[in-house]
Write an enzyme that holds these catalytic residues in place. Structure first.
Site, PDB file in Angstrom:
ATOM      1  N   ASP A  79     -35.875 -44.362   6.749  1.00  0.00           N
ATOM      2  CA  ASP A  79     -36.529 -43.774   5.670  1.00  0.00           C
ATOM      3  C   ASP A  79     -37.778 -42.979   5.865  1.00  0.00           C
ATOM      4  OD1 ASP A  79     -33.836 -44.700   4.091  1.00  0.00           O
ATOM      5  OD2 ASP A  79     -34.894 -46.407   2.805  1.00  0.00           O
ATOM      6  N   HIS A  80     -38.791 -44.222   6.012  1.00  0.00           N
ATOM      7  CA  HIS A  80     -39.799 -44.155   6.616  1.00  0.00           C
ATOM      8  C   HIS A  80     -40.207 -42.745   7.168  1.00  0.00           C
ATOM      9  CE1 HIS A  80     -41.589 -47.043   3.867  1.00  0.00           C
ATOM     10  NE2 HIS A  80     -41.278 -47.909   4.669  1.00  0.00           N
ATOM     11  N   HIS A 114     -31.864 -45.193   2.358  1.00  0.00           N
ATOM     12  CA  HIS A 114     -31.514 -45.401   1.340  1.00  0.00           C
ATOM     13  C   HIS A 114     -31.671 -43.992   0.949  1.00  0.00           C
ATOM     14  CE1 HIS A 114     -33.908 -47.145  -3.129  1.00  0.00           C
ATOM     15  NE2 HIS A 114     -32.800 -46.521  -2.814  1.00  0.00           N
ATOM     16  N   ARG A 151     -31.890 -42.408  -2.549  1.00  0.00           N
ATOM     17  CA  ARG A 151     -32.628 -42.456  -4.141  1.00  0.00           C
ATOM     18  C   ARG A 151     -32.518 -41.348  -4.304  1.00  0.00           C
ATOM     19  NH1 ARG A 151     -37.303 -46.585  -4.314  1.00  0.00           N
ATOM     20  NH2 ARG A 151     -37.390 -45.417  -6.372  1.00  0.00           N
ATOM     21  N   HIS A 180     -36.734 -56.876   2.951  1.00  0.00           N
ATOM     22  CA  HIS A 180     -38.110 -56.213   2.711  1.00  0.00           C
ATOM     23  C   HIS A 180     -39.511 -57.203   2.786  1.00  0.00           C
ATOM     24  CE1 HIS A 180     -39.091 -53.602  -0.669  1.00  0.00           C
ATOM     25  NE2 HIS A 180     -40.518 -53.844  -1.129  1.00  0.00           N
TER      26      HIS A 180
END
Length: 241
Positions: free
Chosen positions: A9-10, A43, A45, A191
């Protein structure tokens, strides 16, 4: 032996900072697999703040390991998952104002709702996971939904400011792992885990996968993505199965 799944994701966050075309999450996913990752996490979103639909489609077509799709339990996301057919869907909570996922999904009182939500995914051959806190009530509720996996939220442990708080959060996670396994659930952790705090789990049995993204991408800035992934893979390969 537990395995490493890498969240990309980053990489998309960096790209979206300028609304440009680079860096490509699909390239990061491919490199992570070459370096030893056994799964890729994205993810998608609801607000599309980082990963875009086309990223999921491209990674689905090129992923050689397992694609984990993290998503909210909405009709839109289930439709996308049924079309893309990732190996695993992980249901997570979402808040528009949060920077990243801040806590686990609330399953208590929603067992029937979540069980019904998962049925079409299971019928499609997609495995499921619920991202939850290490709370016995949440773990028991998750087991009642028919999910195969739970991913226990390790963020409170990772963010603890002193040893006493860290040890308390660690003990909660370890008890959560025990309860989940006793209920027939497979357990993933994720996480906030990094190259240091993940070592606390080196002798912990019953963890299937470690889901790590931010720490790997942060280290990759300095040493490259291949080295960053390989270093984390090497750590996890020393862990108990």
């Amino acid at each position: 032996m537990p395995s490493l799944t890498v969240n990309v994701d980053h990489v998309a966050t960096l790209r979206q900072a300028r609304m440009g075309i680079e860096p490509e999450p699909v390239t990061a996913a491919y490199m992570a697999e070459l370096a030893g990752a056994t799964g890729i996490i994205v993810h998608l979103r609801e607000d599309r703040r980082h990963i875009q639909d086309r990223d999921v489609e491209l990674i689905r077509r090129t992923c050689n390991t397992r694609l984990h799709l993290e998503m909210a339990a909405t009709e839109e996301m289930r439709t996308i998952a049924l079309d893309i057919a990732p190996e695993i869907v992980c249901l997570v909570p979402e808040k528009r104002q949060e920077l990243t996922t801040e806590g686990g999904l609330n399953c208590v009182g929603r067992e029937g709702e979540l069980a019904d939500y998962l049925v079409p995914l299971h019928e499609r051959g997609i495995r499921s996971s619920l991202f939850i806190d290490a709370d016995p009530a949440q773990i028991k509720a998750a087991a009642a939904t028919g999910t195969e996996f739970v991913e226990i939220h390790t963020g409170h442990y990772a963010d603890a400011k002193d040893i006493r708080d860290r040890n308390r959060e660690l003990a909660s996670i370890l008890e959560g792992i025990r309860i989940a396994r006793s209920l027939g659930l497979k357990v993933n952790l994720g996480h906030g885990l990094n190259y240091r705090n993940v070592l606390a789990f080196s002798h912990v049995e019953g963890v299937s996968e470690y889901s790590i993204g931010h720490a790997i991408m942060a280290k990759a800035i300095f040493v490259g993505l291949d080295r960053a992934v390989r270093d984390m893979v090497a750590i996890i390969r020393t862990f108990a199965d």
